[in-house]
Design a protein around this motif. Structure first.
Motif, PDB file in Angstrom:
ATOM      1  N   ALA A  20       1.222  -1.296   0.193  1.00 52.99           N
ATOM      2  CA  ALA A  20      -0.096   0.318   0.087  1.00 52.99           C
ATOM      3  C   ALA A  20       1.022   1.273  -0.430  1.00 52.99           C
ATOM      4  O   ALA A  20       0.994   2.291  -0.572  1.00 52.99           O
ATOM      5  N   ALA A  21       1.986   1.449   1.051  1.00 52.33           N
ATOM      6  CA  ALA A  21       2.897   2.607   0.727  1.00 52.33           C
ATOM      7  C   ALA A  21       3.455   2.598  -0.426  1.00 52.33           C
ATOM      8  O   ALA A  21       3.752   4.373  -1.035  1.00 52.33           O
ATOM      9  N   LEU A  22       3.660   1.683  -0.798  1.00 55.20           N
ATOM     10  CA  LEU A  22       4.404   1.669  -2.046  1.00 55.20           C
ATOM     11  C   LEU A  22       3.734   1.895  -4.059  1.00 55.20           C
ATOM     12  O   LEU A  22       4.440   2.601  -4.476  1.00 55.20           O
ATOM     13  N   ILE A  23       2.332   2.386  -3.805  1.00 54.47           N
ATOM     14  CA  ILE A  23       1.872   2.491  -5.183  1.00 54.47           C
ATOM     15  C   ILE A  23       1.028   3.516  -4.377  1.00 54.47           C
ATOM     16  O   ILE A  23       0.386   3.855  -5.310  1.00 54.47           O
ATOM     17  N   GLY A  24       1.095   3.879  -3.285  1.00 49.46           N
ATOM     18  CA  GLY A  24       0.674   5.305  -2.664  1.00 49.46           C
ATOM     19  C   GLY A  24      -0.778   5.368  -2.315  1.00 49.46           C
ATOM     20  O   GLY A  24      -1.129   6.020  -2.384  1.00 49.46           O
ATOM     21  N   LEU A  25      -0.877   4.177  -1.255  1.00 46.22           N
ATOM     22  CA  LEU A  25      -2.967   4.448  -1.075  1.00 46.22           C
ATOM     23  C   LEU A  25      -2.097   5.227   0.368  1.00 46.22           C
ATOM     24  O   LEU A  25      -1.679   5.159   1.196  1.00 46.22           O
ATOM     25  N   PRO A  26      -3.714   5.850   0.351  1.00 46.98           N
ATOM     26  CA  PRO A  26      -3.681   6.782   1.844  1.00 46.98           C
ATOM     27  C   PRO A  26      -4.037   5.966   3.166  1.00 46.98           C
ATOM     28  O   PRO A  26      -4.246   4.591   2.290  1.00 46.98           O
ATOM     29  N   GLU A  27      -3.538   6.625   4.406  1.00 49.15           N
ATOM     30  CA  GLU A  27      -3.418   5.967   5.229  1.00 49.15           C
ATOM     31  C   GLU A  27      -4.813   5.294   5.695  1.00 49.15           C
ATOM     32  O   GLU A  27      -4.261   3.777   6.555  1.00 49.15           O
ATOM     33  N   SER A  28      -5.289   5.581   6.004  1.00 48.56           N
ATOM     34  CA  SER A  28      -7.118   4.717   6.192  1.00 48.56           C
ATOM     35  C   SER A  28      -7.319   3.990   5.548  1.00 48.56           C
ATOM     36  O   SER A  28      -7.652   2.540   6.019  1.00 48.56           O
ATOM     37  N   THR A  29      -6.478   3.691   4.005  1.00 48.46           N
ATOM     38  CA  THR A  29      -6.519   2.378   3.364  1.00 48.46           C
ATOM     39  C   THR A  29      -6.071   1.490   3.906  1.00 48.46           C
ATOM     40  O   THR A  29      -6.067   0.058   3.928  1.00 48.46           O
ATOM     41  N   THR A  30      -5.045   1.774   3.946  1.00 44.31           N
ATOM     42  CA  THR A  30      -3.956   1.410   4.789  1.00 44.31           C
ATOM     43  C   THR A  30      -4.147   0.928   6.001  1.00 44.31           C
ATOM     44  O   THR A  30      -4.425  -0.722   6.468  1.00 44.31           O
ATOM     45  N   ALA A  31      -4.782   1.718   7.187  1.00 45.20           N
ATOM     46  CA  ALA A  31      -5.526   0.728   8.363  1.00 45.20           C
ATOM     47  C   ALA A  31      -6.211  -0.717   7.701  1.00 45.20           C
ATOM     48  O   ALA A  31      -6.590  -1.376   8.600  1.00 45.20           O
ATOM     49  N   ASP A  32      -6.845  -0.218   6.861  1.00 40.77           N
ATOM     50  CA  ASP A  32      -8.350  -0.837   6.503  1.00 40.77           C
ATOM     51  C   ASP A  32      -8.316  -2.403   5.669  1.00 40.77           C
ATOM     52  O   ASP A  32      -8.480  -3.465   5.983  1.00 40.77           O
ATOM     53  N   LEU A  33      -6.588  -2.100   5.626  1.00 42.59           N
ATOM     54  CA  LEU A  33      -5.986  -3.548   4.619  1.00 42.59           C
ATOM     55  C   LEU A  33      -5.749  -4.308   5.525  1.00 42.59           C
ATOM     56  O   LEU A  33      -5.572  -5.602   5.474  1.00 42.59           O
ATOM     57  N   SER A  34      -5.327  -3.452   6.702  1.00 42.07           N
ATOM     58  CA  SER A  34      -4.840  -4.349   7.863  1.00 42.07           C
ATOM     59  C   SER A  34      -6.013  -5.120   8.417  1.00 42.07           C
ATOM     60  O   SER A  34      -6.002  -6.756   8.681  1.00 42.07           O
ATOM     61  N   LEU A  35      -7.181  -4.221   8.039  1.00 35.25           N
ATOM     62  CA  LEU A  35      -8.537  -5.612   8.988  1.00 35.25           C
ATOM     63  C   LEU A  35      -8.771  -6.519   8.189  1.00 35.25           C
ATOM     64  O   LEU A  35      -9.251  -8.099   8.061  1.00 35.25           O
ATOM     65  N   LEU A  36      -8.767  -6.146   6.546  1.00 35.51           N
ATOM     66  CA  LEU A  36      -8.785  -6.964   5.357  1.00 35.51           C
ATOM     67  C   LEU A  36      -7.545  -8.096   5.885  1.00 35.51           C
ATOM     68  O   LEU A  36      -8.370  -9.204   5.547  1.00 35.51           O
ATOM     69  N   ALA A  37      -6.544  -8.450   5.907  1.00 37.02           N
ATOM     70  CA  ALA A  37      -5.666  -9.371   5.967  1.00 37.02           C
ATOM     71  C   ALA A  37      -6.287 -10.504   7.415  1.00 37.02           C
ATOM     72  O   ALA A  37      -5.816 -11.413   6.906  1.00 37.02           O
ATOM     73  N   LYS A  38      -7.114  -9.717   8.686  1.00 36.66           N
ATOM     74  CA  LYS A  38      -7.064 -10.784   9.447  1.00 36.66           C
ATOM     75  C   LYS A  38      -9.091 -11.130   8.956  1.00 36.66           C
ATOM     76  O   LYS A  38      -8.564 -12.535   9.181  1.00 36.66           O
ATOM     77  N   PHE A  39      -9.850 -10.774   8.377  1.00 39.75           N
ATOM     78  CA  PHE A  39     -11.152 -11.041   8.233  1.00 39.75           C
ATOM     79  C   PHE A  39     -11.265 -11.621   7.292  1.00 39.75           C
ATOM     80  O   PHE A  39     -12.549 -10.947   6.064  1.00 39.75           O
ATOM     81  N   HIS A  40     -10.174 -11.263   6.284  1.00 41.41           N
ATOM     82  CA  HIS A  40     -10.778 -11.996   4.572  1.00 41.41           C
ATOM     83  C   HIS A  40     -11.885 -13.418   4.270  1.00 41.41           C
ATOM     84  O   HIS A  40     -12.800 -13.045   3.172  1.00 41.41           O
ATOM     85  N   ASP A  41     -11.491 -13.952   5.651  1.00 46.28           N
ATOM     86  CA  ASP A  41     -11.916 -15.467   5.229  1.00 46.28           C
ATOM     87  C   ASP A  41     -12.784 -15.406   6.198  1.00 46.28           C
ATOM     88  O   ASP A  41     -12.954 -16.872   6.650  1.00 46.28           O
ATOM     89  N   ILE A  42     -12.918 -14.349   6.897  1.00 44.92           N
ATOM     90  CA  ILE A  42     -14.621 -14.321   8.172  1.00 44.92           C
ATOM     91  C   ILE A  42     -15.486 -14.871   7.950  1.00 44.92           C
ATOM     92  O   ILE A  42     -16.441 -16.499   8.368  1.00 44.92           O
ATOM     93  N   GLY A  43     -15.931 -15.448   6.095  1.00 44.97           N
ATOM     94  CA  GLY A  43     -16.857 -16.352   6.480  1.00 44.97           C
ATOM     95  C   GLY A  43     -16.856 -17.565   5.964  1.00 44.97           C
ATOM     96  O   GLY A  43     -18.064 -18.637   6.121  1.00 44.97           O
ATOM     97  N   LYS A  44     -15.161 -18.446   6.613  1.00 39.49           N
ATOM     98  CA  LYS A  44     -15.013 -19.371   6.245  1.00 39.49           C
ATOM     99  C   LYS A  44     -15.870 -20.004   7.725  1.00 39.49           C
ATOM    100  O   LYS A  44     -16.194 -21.724   7.538  1.00 39.49           O
ATOM    101  N   VAL A  45     -16.403 -19.373   8.538  1.00 40.54           N
ATOM    102  CA  VAL A  45     -17.112 -19.586  10.094  1.00 40.54           C
ATOM    103  C   VAL A  45     -18.164 -20.715   8.925  1.00 40.54           C
ATOM    104  O   VAL A  45     -18.694 -21.006  10.366  1.00 40.54           O
ATOM    105  N   GLY A  46     -19.165 -19.935   8.480  1.00 37.21           N
ATOM    106  CA  GLY A  46     -20.162 -20.802   7.782  1.00 37.21           C
ATOM    107  C   GLY A  46     -20.252 -21.887   7.043  1.00 37.21           C
ATOM    108  O   GLY A  46     -20.935 -22.360   6.671  1.00 37.21           O
ATOM    109  N   ILE A  47     -18.862 -22.419   7.271  1.00 39.23           N
ATOM    110  CA  ILE A  47     -18.417 -23.486   5.850  1.00 39.23           C
ATOM    111  C   ILE A  47     -18.330 -24.710   6.789  1.00 39.23           C
ATOM    112  O   ILE A  47     -17.551 -24.653   7.803  1.00 39.23           O
ATOM    113  N   SER A  48     -18.694 -25.858   6.426  1.00 34.97           N
ATOM    114  CA  SER A  48     -18.238 -26.945   7.482  1.00 34.97           C
ATOM    115  C   SER A  48     -16.881 -27.265   7.650  1.00 34.97           C
ATOM    116  O   SER A  48     -16.517 -27.218   6.640  1.00 34.97           O
ATOM    117  N   ASP A  49     -16.516 -28.304   8.299  1.00 30.36           N
ATOM    118  CA  ASP A  49     -15.000 -28.943   9.299  1.00 30.36           C
ATOM    119  C   ASP A  49     -15.519 -29.306   7.931  1.00 30.36           C
ATOM    120  O   ASP A  49     -14.179 -29.955   7.264  1.00 30.36           O
TER     121      ASP A  49
END
Length: 761
Positions: free
Chosen positions: A594-623
């Protein structure tokens, strides 16, 4: 007159009485002989005779045609205009009913015999008779003719009867050959009379029937007793078979010696066929009655004369017990139904009826019975018997009870449904209850659970809420599920403090449930209202309680959603121990890009959340799918791809994750449009999702996985470049590679010499 003489006189009066005047026609050409005959008849004096004399045969025939009531003809065989035996024939042709006595001078026995054969009753020789002989011959001739005529009439009647009866008449000799038969025999046998006459029984019967006939005829021959019933079969000329019923009587000659048999034959083929159809019908009825699941019975004169085998299955008792002991039926009726059944059946004995009652089997189990009976009447309209069918409708009754239960209850929770709840409110409105309280409850966050974990988990939460609510109230209180996530409780004869305590009990029960079941927390919003007196409609009270509940729900909504999302995140972590480490490494790569391509800091913060929660939907998939090591089936892959949409809905439910909800939805889209779930491509894909796709793939390839080996940096870059322009944005991929080259040590960036030589060519 004595008693003995009276019947004798009556008997004599019944015998044949000759006429007072016997009128005789004498055909004689000799006047002297004629005068002599007249004198003889006068001398005989036994009867009065009226004698008419003619000298020619032609004159005599004319007189006879005039029908003057003659009783006898005296005929001379030597006449000028016709004589000899021909004269007899001429006279007989004109007056066949009159006896003829020949009066001739020719004493020739041969002629006499031939004259009798031609129809003469007697043959008298002139000069060898007197008046008495002549008078007696006349009387005897008249009597014989009368008897012959009676015999002829009798034979004619007999013949007419034989030719017109439907039954066949036969006569056979001792060998069984037909010697006489009527036309009906020909019709039954199908043969012309000339062919059938003389045939032997073995020619028109098979071996079995020939044997039966022989035994019957032999018995009649030996005993002399006639056989009235002999059934046998014949084969007609056309090859068809007919069944006969015959009588057999022994024929004897004048000396009493057996000469054959006679009898009457009746074609009983149609009766046999009808009997066979009846037997077949009875057999079908028996098969039906013995194989249907219902009990078929016949009741006659207070007794069950037939009960089908299904009685054993339904009543648990042998059918013969009911036939042998009619009172045993009443012992099987349920005690609560017995009097009603007795009274009903006594009133309906002559009518069709349908009755439902219960029985108690020997094993004490109870069955429901539908008993349908109707009377069978004779031609006079009098009831002969009753027939009926008794069916086991236990399953139907249980089904009806289940339907009634389901019509008033919610199938998921077992609580009453909205229909019953509203009926109960209307009922209470019409009664004189004092204070009535109503609670309105709503399960918080149910939609989020349904959207993320599926409706099965949502149903589990509803069932848990129902148990909590039901366990928080008195036995007389009415709890109902009135909507998807809504419950309501009616508390009759209550107080405000009691209602408040009930609300508190619900919250305490929720806390107890969550302590035991933390993986899916339960939250219930509760509101209440009370009616004191009957001036207020309960529907209005319910609306008031519902409004109070929704105001509380508004305060709790965000908190409940956050709690559920946190629970889901913890659940995801518990299912994959590498998730947190993976998210940390991924976050660092995304932040640097994000820093390399010049994204704003707010987006960078949201990317941190995305890294953590992008697969949160897997909680609804069976083991079973998430942890599968092999390839997915098409169905499993379709289920796996749902995690993007599930994650999107979860993110929209949590305020902190709303900014990245759209990225979670699109983070599996491909540069060439072959990704999912929307199938967008190129610049249509948010740059944040394109960055995540590259960084996530690199991090996954270079991390340890139990189901494959770990890729080196160079191998991972080579693998990513294979999908440049298809899965990945090619420009961002090269920027990502350069970023890595700037960050990693020299030894990790350039491949070993062997690897370089292998790819350089």
């Amino acid at each position: 007159m004595s008693d003995f003489e009276e019947p004798k006189e009556k008997l004599l009066n019944n015998l044949y009485q000759p006429p007072e005047l016997i009128k005789v026609l004498l055909i004689e050409d000799n006047p002297g002989d004629a005068r002599l005959v007249k004198e003889m008849l006068i001398d005989a004096g036994a009867n009065r005779f009226g004698l008419t004399h003619v000298g020619l045969i032609s004159t005599g025939l004319s007189v006879l045609l005039g029908d003057q009531g003659f009783h006898l003809i005296l005929l001379d065989l030597s006449l000028p205009d016709g004589g000899g035996l021909d004269a007899i024939r001429q006279v007989h042709a004109v007056a066949p009913h009159l006896p003829i006595v020949i009066l001739t001078g020719l004493d020739d026995e041969t002629v006499a015999i031939r004259a009798v054969q031609e129809g003469a009753e007697d043959y008298l020789v002139k000069g060898q008779m007197d008046g008495n002989l002549l008078a007696r011959a006349i009387r005897y001739a008249i009597e014989r003719k009368r008897v012959q005529e009676k015999l002829r009439e009798s034979e004619e009647q007999y013949r007419t009867i034989l030719e017109n009866i439907e039954d066949g008449y036969y006569e056979v000799d001792l060998a069984g050959n037909l010697t006489f038969l009527n036309d009906s025999m020909c019709r039954i046998w199908g043969y012309p009379k000339e062919e059938l006459m003389g045939m032997n029984d073995r020619q028109y019967t098979d071996q079995e029937n020939a044997k039966k006939l022989f035994q019957t005829f032999n018995k009649v021959y030996r005993t002399g007793e006639p056989s009235r019933e002999c059934d046998w079969g014949i084969i007609r000329k056309d090859g068809t078979k007919r069944y006969l019923e015959a009588s057999v009587t022994l024929r004897k000659d004048a000396s009493g010696k057996p000469i054959g048999f006679r009898g009457i034959v009746r074609d009983i083929t149609e009766r046999k066929r009808a009997e066979e159809r009846l037997r077949e019908s009875e057999e079908r009825f028996r098969q039906l009655a013995e194989n249907i699941r219902e009990v078929f019975y016949i009741h006659e004169e207070g007794v069950h004369c037939y009960v089908s085998p299904a009685y054993s299955e339904i009543w648990g008792r042998p059918p013969q017990t009911l036939c042998e002991d009619p009172d045993s039926f009443w012992e099987t009726i349920h005690p609560e139904d017995r009097d009603h059944v007795k009274q009903f059946m006594e009133k309906k004995t002559q009518e069709e009826y349908e009755l439902v009652y219960r029985i108690v089997r020997p094993d004490a189990s109870i069955r429901w019975i539908r008993d349908c009976s109707f009377p069978v009447e004779d031609d006079s309209g009098r009831t002969q018997r009753a027939v009926g069918i008794a069916a086991d409708i236990t399953d139907l009754k249980l089904g009806e009870e289940k339907l009634r239960y389901l019509s008033l209850h919610d199938p998921l929770t077992g609580l009453y449904n909205r229909i019953y709840f509203e009926e109960e409110m209307s009922r209470i409105d019409k009664t004189r209850y004092g204070a009535v309280g109503i609670l309105a409850c709503d399960v918080d966050g149910l939609k989020l659970v349904n959207d993320t974990l599926g409706h099965d988990q949502g149903d589990r939460l509803l069932a848990a809420a129902a148990r909590v609510i039901r366990g928080s109230f008195r036995e007389g209180d009415l709890a109902a599920r009135i909507g998807g996530d809504e419950f309501a409780i009616i508390l009759p004869n209550t107080t405000e403090s009691a209602v408040e305590n009930a609300c508190q009990r619900i919250q305490e029960a929720v806390e107890s449930y969550n302590a035991v079941t933390p993986e899916l927390p339960l939250s219930i919003s509760v509101g209440f209202a009370i009616r004191n007196g009957s001036h207020k409609n309960l529907k209005d009270v319910f609306k008031e309680a519902d409004n109070h509940m929704y105001r509380k729900k508004l305060y709790r909504t965000q908190s409940v959603r956050s709690t559920i999302v946190s629970t889901l995140i913890n659940t995801l972590k518990a299912r994959d121990l590498a998730t947190e480490q993976h998210a940390s490494r991924l976050e660092k790569l995304l932040v640097r890009m994000a820093a390399l391509i010049g994204l704003p800091e707010s987006t960078t913060a949201d990317l941190s959340l995305l890294a953590k929660f992008h697969d949160i939907g897997k909680v609804g998939i069976s083991d079973a799918i998430l942890l599968k090591e092999g390839s997915f089936t098409p169905e499993e892959w379709a289920e796996m791809k749902r995690h993007c949409e599930i994650g999107y809905r979860i993110a929209l439910s949590a305020a902190d994750l709303v900014p990245i909800a759209d990225w979670i939805l699109k983070h599996h889209e491909w540069w060439d449009g072959q990704g999912y779930p929307l199938g967008i491509k190129g610049e249509e894909i948010p740059v944040e999702c394109r960055l995540l796709a590259i960084a996530n793939a690199y991090e996954a390839l270079t991390s340890a996985r139990p189901y494959r080996r770990t890729f080196s940096h160079w191998e991972a870059i080579a693998e990513l470049r294979r999908y440049a322009g298809t899965q990945f944005d090619p420009e961002l991929l090269e920027m990502f590679v350069k970023m890595l080259e700037a960050l990693l040590p020299e030894s990790e960036i350039h491949p070993p010499a062997m690897e370089n030589s292998n790819t350089s060519g």
